[in-house]
Design a protein around this motif. Structure first.
Motif, PDB file in Angstrom:
ATOM      1  N   ARG A   1       0.895  10.972  10.113  1.00  0.00           N
ATOM      2  CA  ARG A   1       0.119  12.150   9.701  1.00  0.00           C
ATOM      3  C   ARG A   1      -1.252  12.095  10.358  1.00  0.00           C
ATOM      4  O   ARG A   1      -1.826  11.013  10.515  1.00  0.00           O
ATOM      5  N   TRP A   2      -1.763  13.272  10.675  1.00  0.00           N
ATOM      6  CA  TRP A   2      -3.114  13.318  11.235  1.00  0.00           C
ATOM      7  C   TRP A   2      -3.792  14.602  10.843  1.00  0.00           C
ATOM      8  O   TRP A   2      -3.125  15.621  10.699  1.00  0.00           O
TER       9      TRP A   2
ATOM     10  N   HIS B   1      -7.464   0.277  10.131  1.00  0.00           N
ATOM     11  CA  HIS B   1      -8.311   1.356   9.608  1.00  0.00           C
ATOM     12  C   HIS B   1      -8.418   2.466  10.655  1.00  0.00           C
ATOM     13  O   HIS B   1      -8.703   2.209  11.817  1.00  0.00           O
ATOM     14  N   SER B   2      -8.170   3.716  10.223  1.00  0.00           N
ATOM     15  CA  SER B   2      -8.292   4.855  11.140  1.00  0.00           C
ATOM     16  C   SER B   2      -8.596   6.113  10.351  1.00  0.00           C
ATOM     17  O   SER B   2      -8.012   6.342   9.296  1.00  0.00           O
ATOM     18  N   THR B   3      -9.488   6.913  10.863  1.00  0.00           N
ATOM     19  CA  THR B   3      -9.728   8.239  10.282  1.00  0.00           C
ATOM     20  C   THR B   3      -8.997   9.312  11.085  1.00  0.00           C
ATOM     21  O   THR B   3      -9.042  10.485  10.741  1.00  0.00           O
ATOM     22  N   ASP B   4      -8.329   8.893  12.159  1.00  0.00           N
ATOM     23  CA  ASP B   4      -7.620   9.834  13.019  1.00  0.00           C
ATOM     24  C   ASP B   4      -6.165  10.032  12.625  1.00  0.00           C
ATOM     25  O   ASP B   4      -5.623  11.126  12.771  1.00  0.00           O
ATOM     26  N   VAL B   5      -5.517   8.965  12.145  1.00  0.00           N
ATOM     27  CA  VAL B   5      -4.075   9.022  11.923  1.00  0.00           C
ATOM     28  C   VAL B   5      -3.679   8.101  10.767  1.00  0.00           C
ATOM     29  O   VAL B   5      -4.388   7.138  10.462  1.00  0.00           O
ATOM     30  N   GLU B   6      -2.562   8.424  10.119  1.00  0.00           N
ATOM     31  CA  GLU B   6      -1.966   7.580   9.086  1.00  0.00           C
ATOM     32  C   GLU B   6      -0.514   7.307   9.490  1.00  0.00           C
ATOM     33  O   GLU B   6       0.166   8.206   9.995  1.00  0.00           O
ATOM     34  N   ILE B   7      -0.053   6.090   9.248  1.00  0.00           N
ATOM     35  CA  ILE B   7       1.330   5.738   9.548  1.00  0.00           C
ATOM     36  C   ILE B   7       1.932   5.055   8.329  1.00  0.00           C
ATOM     37  O   ILE B   7       1.327   4.150   7.748  1.00  0.00           O
ATOM     38  N   LYS B   8       3.128   5.515   7.953  1.00  0.00           N
ATOM     39  CA  LYS B   8       3.817   4.979   6.778  1.00  0.00           C
ATOM     40  C   LYS B   8       5.214   4.510   7.152  1.00  0.00           C
ATOM     41  O   LYS B   8       5.937   5.187   7.879  1.00  0.00           O
TER      42      LYS B   8
ATOM     43  N   ASP C   1       0.832  -1.202   0.000  1.00  0.00           N
ATOM     44  CA  ASP C   1       0.000   0.000   0.000  1.00  0.00           C
ATOM     45  C   ASP C   1       0.872   1.260   0.000  1.00  0.00           C
ATOM     46  O   ASP C   1       0.664   2.159   0.806  1.00  0.00           O
ATOM     47  N   ALA C   2       1.853   1.284  -0.886  1.00  0.00           N
ATOM     48  CA  ALA C   2       2.756   2.440  -1.028  1.00  0.00           C
ATOM     49  C   ALA C   2       3.392   2.840   0.301  1.00  0.00           C
ATOM     50  O   ALA C   2       3.679   4.001   0.539  1.00  0.00           O
ATOM     51  N   GLY C   3       3.596   1.879   1.192  1.00  0.00           N
ATOM     52  CA  GLY C   3       4.238   2.146   2.466  1.00  0.00           C
ATOM     53  C   GLY C   3       3.280   2.394   3.616  1.00  0.00           C
ATOM     54  O   GLY C   3       3.673   2.343   4.779  1.00  0.00           O
ATOM     55  N   TRP C   4       2.027   2.681   3.325  1.00  0.00           N
ATOM     56  CA  TRP C   4       1.080   3.040   4.386  1.00  0.00           C
ATOM     57  C   TRP C   4       0.608   1.808   5.137  1.00  0.00           C
ATOM     58  O   TRP C   4       0.130   0.851   4.556  1.00  0.00           O
ATOM     59  N   LEU C   5       0.774   1.851   6.453  1.00  0.00           N
ATOM     60  CA  LEU C   5       0.408   0.737   7.324  1.00  0.00           C
ATOM     61  C   LEU C   5      -0.933   0.938   7.999  1.00  0.00           C
ATOM     62  O   LEU C   5      -1.598  -0.031   8.379  1.00  0.00           O
ATOM     63  N   LEU C   6      -1.334   2.184   8.198  1.00  0.00           N
ATOM     64  CA  LEU C   6      -2.532   2.486   8.966  1.00  0.00           C
ATOM     65  C   LEU C   6      -3.149   3.776   8.443  1.00  0.00           C
ATOM     66  O   LEU C   6      -2.424   4.717   8.127  1.00  0.00           O
ATOM     67  N   GLY C   7      -4.462   3.803   8.303  1.00  0.00           N
ATOM     68  CA  GLY C   7      -5.155   5.019   7.873  1.00  0.00           C
ATOM     69  C   GLY C   7      -6.539   4.714   7.343  1.00  0.00           C
ATOM     70  O   GLY C   7      -6.992   3.563   7.355  1.00  0.00           O
ATOM     71  N   HIS C   8      -7.198   5.750   6.840  1.00  0.00           N
ATOM     72  CA  HIS C   8      -8.571   5.608   6.340  1.00  0.00           C
ATOM     73  C   HIS C   8      -8.666   4.640   5.163  1.00  0.00           C
ATOM     74  O   HIS C   8      -9.713   4.081   4.891  1.00  0.00           O
ATOM     75  N   PHE C   9      -7.573   4.434   4.449  1.00  0.00           N
ATOM     76  CA  PHE C   9      -7.554   3.636   3.229  1.00  0.00           C
ATOM     77  C   PHE C   9      -7.566   2.133   3.490  1.00  0.00           C
ATOM     78  O   PHE C   9      -7.742   1.352   2.573  1.00  0.00           O
ATOM     79  N   LYS C  10      -7.377   1.715   4.729  1.00  0.00           N
ATOM     80  CA  LYS C  10      -7.518   0.297   5.065  1.00  0.00           C
ATOM     81  C   LYS C  10      -9.002  -0.003   5.218  1.00  0.00           C
ATOM     82  O   LYS C  10      -9.798   0.863   5.588  1.00  0.00           O
ATOM     83  N   ALA C  11      -9.389  -1.228   4.934  1.00  0.00           N
ATOM     84  CA  ALA C  11     -10.806  -1.606   4.934  1.00  0.00           C
ATOM     85  C   ALA C  11     -11.430  -1.439   6.317  1.00  0.00           C
ATOM     86  O   ALA C  11     -10.810  -1.787   7.322  1.00  0.00           O
ATOM     87  N   PRO C  12     -12.650  -0.906   6.373  1.00  0.00           N
ATOM     88  CA  PRO C  12     -13.356  -0.850   7.659  1.00  0.00           C
ATOM     89  C   PRO C  12     -13.402  -2.262   8.258  1.00  0.00           C
ATOM     90  O   PRO C  12     -13.565  -3.246   7.549  1.00  0.00           O
TER      91      PRO C  12
END
Length: 121
Positions: A110-111, A33-40, A17-28
């Motif tokens: 990022r948040w 999955h998080s709408t608060d923070v993204e981690i890459k 996922d282009a380096g992204w481990l956590l964020g809104h783009f992961k499946a509910p």
């Protein structure tokens, strides 16, 4: 609850996922999955450069050097992260880009996690 736990490896999972481990783009329903923070987990070969500057940033970001030498380009100044643990933080409205001066691994937080916000090309 087993469904609320995820165990993985950043090198393996980041490749999907282009380096992204956590964020809104992961499946509910996925614990990542998080709408608060993204981690890459960014793994960058020497000479790797962001395709173009981010402008109109709506998030706050923290970038921490794990290994290598990594330059964060900001308006009017560059910040070189050269020692493990060096980091930089920037906020809303700060345009930015980056360049891997050496093979580098960086952790970005990022948040908030903003749906539909992506830089392409």
């Amino acid at each position: 609850m087993v469904d609320e736990i995820y165990v993985g490896n950043a090198d393996i999972d980041a490749a999907g996922d282009a380096g992204w481990l956590l964020g809104h783009f992961k499946a509910p329903g996925d614990p990542r999955h998080s709408t608060d923070v993204e981690i890459k987990w960014g793994v960058h070969p020497a000479g790797d450069r962001r395709a173009r500057w981010v402008s109109g940033e709506r998030r706050t970001a923290l970038l921490i050097l794990v290994s290598g030498r990594f330059r964060v380009e900001l308006p009017g100044r560059d910040v070189v992260l050269a020692r493990r643990g060096d980091y930089v933080v920037w906020g809303h409205g700060v345009d930015h880009s980056w360049y891997a001066e050496e093979e580098s691994v960086v952790l970005t937080v990022r948040w908030p996690s903003v749906p539909g916000y992506a830089v392409t090309g």
